[in-house]
Structures are given as C-alpha cells and as structure tokens.
Design a protein around this motif. Sequence first.
Motif, PDB file in Angstrom:
ATOM      1  N   HIS A   1       0.989   4.202  -2.834  1.00  0.00           N
ATOM      2  CA  HIS A   1       0.708   5.479  -2.586  1.00  0.00           C
ATOM      3  C   HIS A   1       1.688   6.315  -3.098  1.00  0.00           C
ATOM      4  O   HIS A   1       1.518   7.455  -3.722  1.00  0.00           O
ATOM      5  CB  HIS A   1       0.543   5.564  -1.093  1.00  0.00           C
ATOM      6  CG  HIS A   1       0.403   6.896  -0.541  1.00  0.00           C
ATOM      7  ND1 HIS A   1      -1.039   7.820  -0.801  1.00  0.00           N
ATOM      8  CD2 HIS A   1       1.428   8.015   0.154  1.00  0.00           C
ATOM      9  CE1 HIS A   1      -0.671   8.997  -0.081  1.00  0.00           C
ATOM     10  NE2 HIS A   1       0.634   9.062   0.240  1.00  0.00           N
ATOM     11  N   TYR A   2       2.995   5.873  -2.882  1.00  0.00           N
ATOM     12  CA  TYR A   2       3.982   6.942  -3.462  1.00  0.00           C
ATOM     13  C   TYR A   2       4.449   6.555  -4.714  1.00  0.00           C
ATOM     14  O   TYR A   2       5.430   7.545  -5.287  1.00  0.00           O
ATOM     15  CB  TYR A   2       5.300   6.657  -2.435  1.00  0.00           C
ATOM     16  CG  TYR A   2       4.975   7.473  -1.036  1.00  0.00           C
ATOM     17  CD1 TYR A   2       4.869   8.831  -0.881  1.00  0.00           C
ATOM     18  CD2 TYR A   2       4.693   6.722   0.042  1.00  0.00           C
ATOM     19  CE1 TYR A   2       4.854   9.636   0.318  1.00  0.00           C
ATOM     20  CE2 TYR A   2       4.392   7.440   1.388  1.00  0.00           C
ATOM     21  CZ  TYR A   2       4.475   8.711   1.384  1.00  0.00           C
ATOM     22  OH  TYR A   2       4.221   9.400   2.591  1.00  0.00           O
TER      23      TYR A   2
ATOM     24  N   ASP B   1       0.742  -1.345  -0.225  1.00  0.00           N
ATOM     25  CA  ASP B   1      -0.243  -0.102   0.014  1.00  0.00           C
ATOM     26  C   ASP B   1       1.044   1.042   0.115  1.00  0.00           C
ATOM     27  O   ASP B   1       0.507   2.211  -0.651  1.00  0.00           O
ATOM     28  CB  ASP B   1      -0.903  -0.079   1.309  1.00  0.00           C
ATOM     29  CG  ASP B   1      -2.071  -1.042   1.067  1.00  0.00           C
ATOM     30  OD1 ASP B   1      -2.562  -1.532   0.032  1.00  0.00           O
ATOM     31  OD2 ASP B   1      -2.581  -1.340   2.104  1.00  0.00           O
ATOM     32  N   TYR B   2       1.751   1.340   0.751  1.00  0.00           N
ATOM     33  CA  TYR B   2       2.782   2.472   0.751  1.00  0.00           C
ATOM     34  C   TYR B   2       3.427   2.595  -0.459  1.00  0.00           C
ATOM     35  O   TYR B   2       3.356   3.842  -1.064  1.00  0.00           O
ATOM     36  CB  TYR B   2       3.843   2.086   1.647  1.00  0.00           C
ATOM     37  CG  TYR B   2       5.271   3.044   2.191  1.00  0.00           C
ATOM     38  CD1 TYR B   2       4.516   3.881   3.214  1.00  0.00           C
ATOM     39  CD2 TYR B   2       6.137   3.342   1.339  1.00  0.00           C
ATOM     40  CE1 TYR B   2       5.628   5.045   3.402  1.00  0.00           C
ATOM     41  CE2 TYR B   2       7.185   4.274   1.746  1.00  0.00           C
ATOM     42  CZ  TYR B   2       6.944   5.199   2.711  1.00  0.00           C
ATOM     43  OH  TYR B   2       7.397   5.980   3.096  1.00  0.00           O
TER      44      TYR B   2
ATOM     45  N   ARG C   1       2.450   5.715   6.664  1.00  0.00           N
ATOM     46  CA  ARG C   1       3.069   6.289   5.524  1.00  0.00           C
ATOM     47  C   ARG C   1       3.735   7.352   5.555  1.00  0.00           C
ATOM     48  O   ARG C   1       3.642   8.401   4.800  1.00  0.00           O
ATOM     49  CB  ARG C   1       1.631   6.453   4.490  1.00  0.00           C
ATOM     50  CG  ARG C   1       0.887   5.512   4.144  1.00  0.00           C
ATOM     51  CD  ARG C   1      -0.165   5.589   3.119  1.00  0.00           C
ATOM     52  NE  ARG C   1      -1.045   4.366   2.857  1.00  0.00           N
ATOM     53  CZ  ARG C   1      -1.977   4.405   2.006  1.00  0.00           C
ATOM     54  NH1 ARG C   1      -2.469   5.638   1.545  1.00  0.00           N
ATOM     55  NH2 ARG C   1      -2.593   3.108   1.889  1.00  0.00           N
TER      56      ARG C   1
END
Length: 458
Positions: free
Chosen positions: A141-142, A137-138, A386
């Motif tokens: 996101h990035y 997920d990190y 995050r």
Amino acid sequence: MIHKYFLNGYYIVLDVNSGAVHVVDKLFYDMLDVIPSGELPAHCPQAVISAFEGEYSPEDIAETYAEMVRLQEMGQLFSSDDYEQFADMMVSSPIKALCLHIAHDCNLRCEYCFAGKGDYCTGRSLMTAEVGKAAIDYLLHYSQGRHNLEVDFFGGEPTINFDVVKQVVEYARSKEKEYNKEFRFTLTTNGLLLDEDMIDFINREMYNVVCSTDGRKEVNDRVRARVDGSGCYDAIIPHFQELVQRRLASGNENTQYYVRGTFTKYNKDFGEDVLHMNELGFDQISIEPVVADPSTPYALTYDDLEEVYAEYERLSNILIERKKAGKGFNFFHFMIDLDQGPCAIKRLRGCGCGNEYVAITPDGDVYPCHQFVGNEEWKMGNVFDRSINQEMKDQFARATVYHKENCRDCWAKFYCSGGCNANNLQYAGGILNSYQLACDLEKKRLECAIMIKAALAD
C-alpha cells in the motif's frame, strides 16, 4: 570544505563537496594551510611563496600552486556546496523496506543486545502469519510506484518462527505480478537452529543473509551465551560454513551474505576476529563497535579510542597486503565508492529510517526502525488499520545533515549521512543530535577506507 590527513605514508586531501580525493606530496599538503580561502588568484600570492622559500624551489612552489588552481577550475578543490539547497526540499518518500520482527524471542542471551536480549523489553512473543501478511499488504500500500521492495526477517531470532517466515515469503511472492513488484528478502540469524531445510530455503529465497557471530571462540562465547549460559561458537560456525558454501555453489542469483559481529571493550584487537572469520572461509565480513551505555563493563568509551584507531589502521594494512597478493576479503566498514557513491538524497539523510524504512512488531505496530521498537513515544501506526503518523514520517524525511548542527560543517557528513537516528536519540538526546563517539569512530574508518583505495591504486 577540505579535509586532509596523513596515514600510512600517504598525504591525502578530500574535497568534501565534490568528493574528489587527491593523493599529494608534502608541499601540496602543507600549502593548503597557507593559501587564501575562496577563489584562488591566478598567480601564487607572495605570502605563499615566502612561507616555503628556502625549503622548496620557486619552480616547485609555482607548479604546485598552478595544480591547485587547475583542480579548483575543474571543481575538484575548494568546490562549492551544491547540496544544501536541497535540504529543505526533502519530503516523505514511499516506503520501500520493512524490518519484520518475526520473533521477539531468542535462544541466545547476548550480553550487549540492544533488544533486551530478544524481547525488546516488551515480553517474549512470535509474529503470526496473519500479522506478517498484513505487513506485506502495508508495504504494498505505502510503496506506491516503487517496484523493488525489501523485507528483512529479524528478531530476536527469526529461525525460531521459521514456518511464518516461509508463509510470509510465499504470500509476498503471490502478490508480485498483481502489484508489479519484486521482493528481495534478507534474514538475520544467530545460526543455532539452521538445518538443511532452512539452508535450502534461505539460499533459494533470501537475497542476502546476515550471520551473527563475534569471531574467535573465546570472544564470541564470552558475550554470546545460550539461555543456559553455555557458549554457542562450536554449534554455529559449522552451520554458517555450510550455509555459505552451499549458497556460493548453488548457482542461484542469491549469493550475497556477510558474517556480522560486534566488538567490545573485551576485544579491542578485533582485527584478529576479522582474520579468524576469513580463515574460517568467510570473505564478506563486518565487525562493528558496540553501542552501549558507557557504564556497562563491555562499553567502548573515549579512553578506548586510541587503541581502536590503531587496530583499524593495522587491519587496513593487512587488508592492503592481502588484496595485493590476491587473497583479499571485504570488510564492511572499509568498503567505500569514490567513483559514484550514493545518490544525493542518501548522502543527505542516510538509511531512510522512519521514512522509506520501517519496522513491524509481532503485534503489527509500526516503528521507525528496529532500534526504536519498544519506545512507545515513537510508534508510527499499525499494519491492520494501515495507519501511519505522517508528521513523524515527515520529521524523519527532513532529518538531513544540514538539520543536524554538528554535521553541517563535518567533513564526513556525505559518507555517514548524519549517523544512526536511533543511537543519536538514545545517546545524544535527539535524532538531530550527534552521538560523538560513533562520529569519531566513523571518521577513522573513512580515513582508513580512503587510504586503502590510494594504496591499491599504486
């Protein structure tokens, strides 16, 4: 900037800024020492003619000089530096790659292990599926608009936590369509625990696989011991052979692999280990010099360089012979693209450590890369909240060859891109410094790689 050298009968001239490589004769080679710097005049200066008078005919001197002028007009000799203007424009990029530390534990105790023999000096632990999914997920996101994402399952030894590897892959695959992403997975393993089910999964899901072994049995088992002190060669080689054979025969698109080893002061004849790996059936091979405190008994030092240089030359000649005979293999450090090469950004700052690429620990902490893990000063954030240290990320984004004092005027800068930031920190005191021993080895490998290209073009 010009770099010239003589190797294996070839006079080689590299125009650093354009990347052009010229295989020349001795007159051309020697003339570079006496021609004026900067824009070449249309006609050969008298000082140049006088320098070679009596050794070469006036016609040969004039013809060679005219060739130099022609190459300069084509931008392939004494070319201008078109890269430095971009150095201060470097900004942070979206993250595209994770090194997932699935296990801070290992079933080997390799003598030279940079990771504290598996636990990164932080205590032995395994990543949970919860952390692994949060790491995905990190990355989602990035990564922002990046479509292709990379995840390397690393350790320690990731196969001791293989169920979590499977869960993370499944979770990432479940997110591809939703986020318009495509994941490429890599797994680095010492091979001890590989079985048929693992091999099937690896060959189905892993875009690349790195098989760790140091070559000949006596070399491997001297430094790569099990927990009980016994050697591992006899157990791992059949596993790697089966994995690679099945991988290449599978019909899947995932066929990339390489067998990766480390050479130390104990085996400065490491070319024999490369050849041994090839004899075992592997044709994608890497043997890399150990990076270690010079006080350790296995460390390479400046006193070893002449022997190591000679071995690189010997190996390059063997590789030329085999390729010409249709029996070649790839040796990672001799693989170089002189036609297109890496993009400008990669030439200036290399692997993307701390910027495009980060490492995730079993606790979910974020570090610039696997070799920074355990150094609390360089912790960048955590996957659960995050968080990310943007100032540190920007620092790595700006760590270009033009910000590294010893790199600015180095002929090899666009090939090594400033070297390994982690090694620079540990052995030279800062990420913008240069670890000179590693630099010297890299330059020798590059000279051999370029020479191989010249020889195979004959």
